[in-house]
Design a protein around this motif. Structure first.
Motif, PDB file in Angstrom:
ATOM      1  N   ARG A  29       2.042   6.522  -7.258  1.00 32.26           N
ATOM      2  CA  ARG A  29       1.060   7.500  -7.711  1.00 32.26           C
ATOM      3  C   ARG A  29       1.560   8.922  -7.460  1.00 32.26           C
ATOM      4  O   ARG A  29       1.419   9.813  -8.301  1.00 32.26           O
ATOM      5  CB  ARG A  29      -0.279   7.283  -7.005  1.00 32.26           C
ATOM      6  CG  ARG A  29      -1.378   8.207  -7.521  1.00 32.26           C
ATOM      7  CD  ARG A  29      -2.686   8.009  -6.778  1.00 32.26           C
ATOM      8  NE  ARG A  29      -3.204   6.676  -6.946  1.00 32.26           N
ATOM      9  CZ  ARG A  29      -3.844   6.247  -8.026  1.00 32.26           C
ATOM     10  NH1 ARG A  29      -4.009   7.069  -9.049  1.00 32.26           N
ATOM     11  NH2 ARG A  29      -4.314   5.020  -8.102  1.00 32.26           N
TER      12      ARG A  29
ATOM     13  N   THR B 141       2.531   1.618  -3.494  1.00 32.83           N
ATOM     14  CA  THR B 141       1.502   1.984  -4.476  1.00 32.83           C
ATOM     15  C   THR B 141       1.187   3.471  -4.391  1.00 32.83           C
ATOM     16  O   THR B 141       1.132   4.175  -5.411  1.00 32.83           O
ATOM     17  CB  THR B 141       0.225   1.157  -4.248  1.00 32.83           C
ATOM     18  OG1 THR B 141       0.532  -0.238  -4.395  1.00 32.83           O
ATOM     19  CG2 THR B 141      -0.852   1.532  -5.256  1.00 32.83           C
TER      20      THR B 141
ATOM     21  N   GLU C  22      -5.276  -0.462  -9.481  1.00 33.86           N
ATOM     22  CA  GLU C  22      -5.366   0.826  -8.793  1.00 33.86           C
ATOM     23  C   GLU C  22      -4.605   1.930  -9.510  1.00 33.86           C
ATOM     24  O   GLU C  22      -5.033   3.083  -9.520  1.00 33.86           O
ATOM     25  CB  GLU C  22      -4.836   0.682  -7.368  1.00 33.86           C
ATOM     26  CG  GLU C  22      -4.960   1.948  -6.542  1.00 33.86           C
ATOM     27  CD  GLU C  22      -4.613   1.742  -5.092  1.00 33.86           C
ATOM     28  OE1 GLU C  22      -4.374   2.743  -4.394  1.00 33.86           O
ATOM     29  OE2 GLU C  22      -4.576   0.579  -4.637  1.00 33.86           O
ATOM     30  N   LEU C  23      -3.482   1.585 -10.138  1.00 34.24           N
ATOM     31  CA  LEU C  23      -2.579   2.613 -10.640  1.00 34.24           C
ATOM     32  C   LEU C  23      -2.674   2.891 -12.134  1.00 34.24           C
ATOM     33  O   LEU C  23      -2.509   4.037 -12.565  1.00 34.24           O
ATOM     34  CB  LEU C  23      -1.128   2.233 -10.331  1.00 34.24           C
ATOM     35  CG  LEU C  23      -0.638   2.370  -8.901  1.00 34.24           C
ATOM     36  CD1 LEU C  23       0.803   1.864  -8.799  1.00 34.24           C
ATOM     37  CD2 LEU C  23      -0.717   3.814  -8.435  1.00 34.24           C
TER      38      LEU C  23
ATOM     39  N   ALA D  67       0.828  -1.204   0.000  1.00 37.41           N
ATOM     40  CA  ALA D  67       0.000   0.000   0.000  1.00 37.41           C
ATOM     41  C   ALA D  67       0.865   1.257   0.000  1.00 37.41           C
ATOM     42  O   ALA D  67       0.555   2.235  -0.700  1.00 37.41           O
ATOM     43  CB  ALA D  67      -0.922  -0.011   1.218  1.00 37.41           C
TER      44      ALA D  67
ATOM     45  N   TYR E 230      -7.729  -1.844 -17.310  1.00 38.19           N
ATOM     46  CA  TYR E 230      -7.792  -3.030 -16.452  1.00 38.19           C
ATOM     47  C   TYR E 230      -9.132  -3.745 -16.626  1.00 38.19           C
ATOM     48  O   TYR E 230      -9.181  -4.984 -16.684  1.00 38.19           O
ATOM     49  CB  TYR E 230      -7.598  -2.647 -14.988  1.00 38.19           C
ATOM     50  CG  TYR E 230      -7.661  -3.850 -14.068  1.00 38.19           C
ATOM     51  CD1 TYR E 230      -6.565  -4.689 -13.936  1.00 38.19           C
ATOM     52  CD2 TYR E 230      -8.821  -4.163 -13.365  1.00 38.19           C
ATOM     53  CE1 TYR E 230      -6.608  -5.811 -13.127  1.00 38.19           C
ATOM     54  CE2 TYR E 230      -8.880  -5.281 -12.543  1.00 38.19           C
ATOM     55  CZ  TYR E 230      -7.776  -6.098 -12.427  1.00 38.19           C
ATOM     56  OH  TYR E 230      -7.837  -7.209 -11.634  1.00 38.19           O
TER      57      TYR E 230
ATOM     58  N   GLY F 129      -3.853  -6.223  -8.125  1.00 36.28           N
ATOM     59  CA  GLY F 129      -4.523  -5.184  -7.359  1.00 36.28           C
ATOM     60  C   GLY F 129      -3.814  -3.847  -7.520  1.00 36.28           C
ATOM     61  O   GLY F 129      -4.455  -2.797  -7.655  1.00 36.28           O
TER      62      GLY F 129
END
Length: 250
Positions: free
Chosen positions: A193, A189, A213-214, A186, A232, A209
């Motif tokens: 970002r 990630t 998210e990215l 987390a 995605y 995952g």
């Protein structure tokens, strides 16, 4: 604009004694995007990275960066052009402090010869920028920590700081969350970002995952060739992708 390619390959191919590891790959990475290269083990993802950064010469094909043909350039020329890569295994100096690691990278950006033998006070002019970069990746409290004593997730954050020290236009991140627990995943990630603003990121990543998210766009490789591309949502619903990962259509 995100739909303007910063990196493009044309029929990029790598053969090893008759085995085709990368097969006619036509890749377009949009400027200021986060683009993922995914696929099962052995799909050719790291080989593509090695071709892009010239750790391997292509058998045939072309690589364009900002519209310029960089196919024949050497790794140092690629880095100077603005493409900087991280590796699956953390590539920092374990017996230096976090601050010293970033300072080494900053020396490279200034064009200075490595100056490990110089008195420390001659390099102190680099400290403010090094501290700034450490703070950017959440390591402001680790400046004087020996890297060998730092947690694994923090070492990977430090690697991103040293990459940022080179002021890359395109960052290639090879498995940035590999081997991490949920908390570190987390953290990294969120860090990716954060540092993506104003630059482009191409990443190889197994954690879907993180990819979901990215990433703005995803390229799926299978047996060295592009299987499919898209968001995605698009690639995760493709039965060919499910078959590639699970061995059968879902």
């Amino acid at each position: 604009m995100k739909n303007t390619p910063i990196l493009q390959t044309d029929a990029l191919t790598k053969e090893f004694r008759g085995f085709t590891a990368v097969d006619d790959v036509n890749l377009k990475v949009g400027r200021h995007s986060i683009h993922a290269l995914i696929g099962p083990n052995g799909a050719g993802k790291t080989t593509v990275f090695n071709l892009l950064t010239k750790f391997l010469p292509p058998t045939r094909g072309q690589i364009l960066f900002n519209g310029n043909d960089i196919t024949g350039q050497k790794p140092v020329q690629i880095a100077r052009a603005g493409i900087v890569r991280s590796f699956q295994i953390s590539a920092v100096f374990p017996h230096l402090t976090a601050l010293e690691n970033v300072r080494v990278a900053l020396q490279r950006k200034t064009g200075a010869i490595w100056q490990f033998w110089r008195a420390e006070n001659t390099l102190n002019t680099l400290n403010p920028r090094a501290e700034e970069l450490l703070a950017k990746v959440g390591l402001e409290n680790f400046s004087h920590s020996l890297v060998a004593d730092m947690p694994y997730g923090r070492k990977r954050a430090l690697e991103i700081a040293t990459t940022l020290a080179l002021e890359p236009e395109l960052m290639l991140l090879d498995e940035p969350t590999q081997g991490m627990g949920r908390e570190d995943v987390a953290r990294i990630t969120a860090l990716i970002r954060e540092v993506s603003g104003g630059r482009t990121i191409l990443m190889v990543e197994h954690n879907l995952g993180v990819v979901a998210e990215l990433c703005d766009r995803i390229t799926v490789l299978q047996r060295g060739a592009i299987l499919t591309e898209g968001s995605y949502e698009e690639v995760s619903c493709d039965p060919r992708v499910k078959e590639a990962y699970m061995g059968k259509a879902a």
